[in-house]
Scaffold this active site. Structure first.
Site, PDB file in Angstrom:
ATOM      1  N   HIS A  84      18.175 -12.561   9.522  1.00  0.00           N
ATOM      2  CA  HIS A  84      18.802 -13.286   8.407  1.00  0.00           C
ATOM      3  C   HIS A  84      19.166 -12.341   7.265  1.00  0.00           C
ATOM      4  O   HIS A  84      19.371 -12.785   6.143  1.00  0.00           O
ATOM      5  CB  HIS A  84      17.869 -14.399   7.929  1.00  0.00           C
ATOM      6  CG  HIS A  84      17.571 -15.383   9.019  1.00  0.00           C
ATOM      7  ND1 HIS A  84      18.518 -16.262   9.493  1.00  0.00           N
ATOM      8  CD2 HIS A  84      16.460 -15.575   9.760  1.00  0.00           C
ATOM      9  CE1 HIS A  84      17.993 -16.984  10.476  1.00  0.00           C
ATOM     10  NE2 HIS A  84      16.740 -16.575  10.656  1.00  0.00           N
ATOM     11  N   LYS A 140       0.841  -1.204   0.000  1.00  0.00           N
ATOM     12  CA  LYS A 140       0.000   0.000   0.000  1.00  0.00           C
ATOM     13  C   LYS A 140       0.869   1.244   0.000  1.00  0.00           C
ATOM     14  O   LYS A 140       0.626   2.177  -0.748  1.00  0.00           O
ATOM     15  CB  LYS A 140      -0.910   0.064   1.239  1.00  0.00           C
ATOM     16  CG  LYS A 140      -2.151  -0.781   1.309  1.00  0.00           C
ATOM     17  CD  LYS A 140      -3.269  -0.411   0.383  1.00  0.00           C
ATOM     18  CE  LYS A 140      -3.136  -1.071  -0.961  1.00  0.00           C
ATOM     19  NZ  LYS A 140      -3.599  -2.412  -1.086  1.00  0.00           N
TER      20      LYS A 140
HETATM   21  C1  F6R Z   1      -2.859  -3.179  -4.802  1.00  0.00           C
HETATM   22  C2  F6R Z   1      -3.779  -3.711  -5.799  1.00  0.00           C
HETATM   23  C3  F6R Z   1      -3.287  -4.753  -6.722  1.00  0.00           C
HETATM   24  C4  F6R Z   1      -4.385  -5.796  -6.995  1.00  0.00           C
HETATM   25  C5  F6R Z   1      -3.911  -6.787  -8.061  1.00  0.00           C
HETATM   26  C6  F6R Z   1      -4.926  -7.880  -8.297  1.00  0.00           C
HETATM   27  O1  F6R Z   1      -3.481  -2.233  -3.994  1.00  0.00           O
HETATM   28  O2  F6R Z   1      -4.900  -3.281  -5.901  1.00  0.00           O
HETATM   29  O3  F6R Z   1      -2.124  -5.360  -6.238  1.00  0.00           O
HETATM   30  O4  F6R Z   1      -4.683  -6.449  -5.806  1.00  0.00           O
HETATM   31  O5  F6R Z   1      -3.667  -6.102  -9.258  1.00  0.00           O
HETATM   32  O6  F6R Z   1      -6.111  -7.363  -8.770  1.00  0.00           O
HETATM   33  P1  F6R Z   1      -7.453  -8.198  -8.697  1.00  0.00           P
HETATM   34  O7  F6R Z   1      -7.778  -8.410  -7.272  1.00  0.00           O
HETATM   35  O8  F6R Z   1      -8.472  -7.350  -9.396  1.00  0.00           O
HETATM   36  O9  F6R Z   1      -7.194  -9.492  -9.410  1.00  0.00           O
END
Ligand code: F6R
Length: 607
Positions: free
Chosen positions: A502, A483
């Site tokens: 490590h 995030k």
């Molecule tokens: C991070 C984020 C991305 C999604 C990833 C998968 O905040 O939003 O890492 O989690 O691109 O996306 P979905 O869940 O739509 O397959």
């Protein structure tokens, strides 16, 4: 990744195209453009950067026409500038595209050798020229498009309009998602139901290989073999009205604050508070009989898998593998018969997750998807679906989708554990009780918003940040780091606290904030030792724990946030919230574009 929209309308269409692109901007915002059919020709307006630039351009140079296509781009081939912005056009054809035409080099060489001049560096422009070439050979638009499609390799969703044919639009789908909307005397196409939400709720989804000829009176769909085929028209529940900031400064903040509500909505589907038992919908298979469960996803959704691995192994006593979809799909792993593969995706369209699902289907696994968009491709191609009822998530950084994924996975764990005899009815009642308290506890966590904003002042000054945790908190540490880096552009790493010595402990100095996620659970004492090791080396610890944890250790930390005391089972759902808020405030302090961070897009439909 890119978002596409098309409208055969009754009156001027530019404004509607622009409004639809606003709803699609989460898919990419490197450039945007629209093309309409005017007086037998094609008019285009395109602009580099976010949609606001296109809007300003259209205000200066309005565009007429009742039929048009629009695009918001996440660049793959060709830098994000106006020349590379879609729609790409010749004097006869305009095209918008989401995906990658893999053989575009060969095709462009062929087209250039035949005397055509390409104006952009994109993979898309060849499509417009190829169709134009076949039109010039005398083909009708549908035949010219069919011939062009046969030449394309790769993944695409295409929207195509033809100069002088105001009542015609052709759509094609291979790999990338595409929906067709049916209106009263109007027709639409869009990358998803959200784009079409205020225009119509009658939608049909093209299947892989389909292409469709649309007029204001209807649509004829052809499958990959060229046979006319009927695709089911569904009524979608997606509401255009839901997609606003609701008074919040950013979608991300609104979505963080929606969590008590949407976690409650999600629980409501699976939990009976009276009997304190979980009830899942009927599946065409028994998930409790799985000999092994493989959890697969990307990004934040992958971290939800990681939390679930701890839950399923510990509580449901079932062997679990977790995998990043982009790695899994190319490994060629044998999946033993009797296995269950679970795919987690907010969008339900992530290309790698979808490919992994198709692989698992071929490996004769039972497949279950946990998605936020029930009409998505991943949902449609899975044997069973458990929806997260998070509502549309617009901020690029996933927040409420993550905590609702965890909520569904917690319910799945309890259902499987009970059916396998690993969780007694008493234990189930206790854990369901803990789950039903999560919405209220999540609301309490939000009360720490201001404290987290203060802490963010310090984090915003850092060049590197470490997140530590053990067990399910390790997954939350990685989610917190993701995030932070994606919206604040600060380098961050999530580590298993026990791994520090490590290697990563070498990074510790007073300039590196170390954010420790440490609910007081059975691993707390171990994490406490790791914190001591960090502090002994001058590390500044930001300590996220509960009253017990703070009492034991809080006095030593540089900053403390005291979260509600909860059953360790549900702690990862709640501890996800402060790391979201910390990242959010850090990004705001740094002045980044929180909802649309650089280089990213919400829906990753290319590999
Ligand atoms: C991070 C984020 C991305 C999604 C990833 C998968 O905040 O939003 O890492 O989690 O691109 O996306 P979905 O869940 O739509 O397959």
């Amino acid at each position: 990744m890119c978002g596409i929209i098309g409208i055969i309308g009754k009156d001027a269409v530019a404004e509607k195209l622009l409004a639809a692109l606003r709803r699609l901007e989460y898919r990419g915002y490197d450039s945007a453009g629209i093309a309409t059919l005017v007086d037998g020709g094609i008019e285009r307006r395109r602009a580099e950067g976010k949609l606001d630039n296109l809007e300003k351009r259209l205000a200066r140079e309005p565009i007429a026409g009742r039929t048009g296509i629009g695009h918001t781009r996440w660049a793959t081939h060709g830098v994000p500038n106006e020349k590379n912005a879609h729609p790409h056009a010749t004097d006869r054809v305009a095209v918008v595209h989401n995906g990658i035409i893999e053989n575009f080099q060969d095709l462009s060489e062929e087209l250039v050798a035949a005397g055509r001049r390409l104006a952009s560096d994109t993979d898309t422009e060849v499509v417009a020229h190829l169709i134009t070439r076949y039109l010039e050979e005398g083909d009708e638009p549908a035949r010219a498009t069919k011939r062009a499609l046969a030449r394309l390799e790769g993944a695409f969703a295409l929207g195509i309009v033809f100069a002088g044919r105001d009542d015609l639009m052709i759509a094609a789908r291979r790999g990338s998602p595409l929906a067709i909307g049916i209106g009263a005397g109007e027709m639409y196409l869009g990358s998803d139901a959200l784009a079409l939400a205020p225009l119509t709720n009658k939608i049909l989804y093209l299947e892989d290989g389909d292409w469709a000829v649309m007029t204001s009176k209807g649509v004829t769909v052809y499958d990959a073999e060229g046979r006319e085929i009927r695709r089911k028209v569904r009524k979608t529940a997606v509401s255009g009205a839901a997609v606003g900031k609701g008074g919040y400064r950013h979608f991300m903040l609104k979505e963080i604050y929606e969590q008590p509500q949407v976690i409650g909505d999600t629980l409501h589907s699976f939990v009976n508070p009276a009997t304190r038992a979980v009830t899942l919908p009927e599946f065409p298979f028994d998930p409790a009989k799985a000999t092994r469960i493989t959890l697969i996803a990307c990004g934040t959704s992958f971290y939800a898998c990681l939390v679930a691995k701890y839950w399923l192994e510990r509580l449901a006593r079932v062997p679990v593998e977790v995998d990043i979809a982009s790695e899994f799909r190319y490994r060629g792993a044998d999946m033993p018969e009797g296995g269950l593969a679970v795919f987690i995706s907010q969008s339900g369209e992530t290309a790698d997750t979808l490919a992994a699902l198709r692989y698992a289907n071929k490996q004769r696994q039972h497949t279950l998807s946990i998605v936020n968009v029930p009409e998505s491709t991943i949902a449609r191609e899975s044997e069973a679906v458990l929806p997260t009822n998070a509502g549309p998530e617009v901020g690029v950084a996933s927040t409420k989708a993550f905590t609702t994924q965890l909520t569904v996975l917690a319910c799945l764990t309890l259902a499987i554990g009970r059916a396998r005899g690993a969780i007694t009815p008493d234990a189930e009642a206790r854990l369901v009780g803990a789950l039903t308290e999560v919405p209220a506890r999540a609301a309490e966590v939000l009360n720490h918003d201001e404290r987290l904003r203060e802490i963010a002042e310090e984090v915003a000054k850092a060049r590197d940040v470490l997140y530590l945790g053990r067990g399910t908190s390790y997954a939350i540490a990685m989610e917190g780091a993701l995030k932070l880096k994606e919206i604040s552009y600060i380098h961050a790493e999530g580590y298993a606290a026990g791994e520090m010595k490590h290697g990563p402990i070498a990074l510790i100095d007073e300039g590196v904030p170390v954010i420790v996620i440490a609910p007081s659970d059975e691993l707390f004492a171990k994490t406490a030792s790791n914190i001591a090791e960090v502090m002994a080396r001058g590390g500044r610890v930001i300590f996220l724990s509960d009253a017990k944890g703070v009492q034991r250790l809080g006095w030593q930390a540089a900053a403390t946030v005291q979260l509600p005391e909860v059953d360790p089972f549900v702690a990862p759902i709640l501890y996800a919230i402060p790391v979201q808020l910390l990242a959010y405030h850090t990004a705001v302090i740094k002045g980044t574009d929180v909802d649309r961070p650089r280089n990213l897009a919400k829906s990753v439909t290319v590999e």
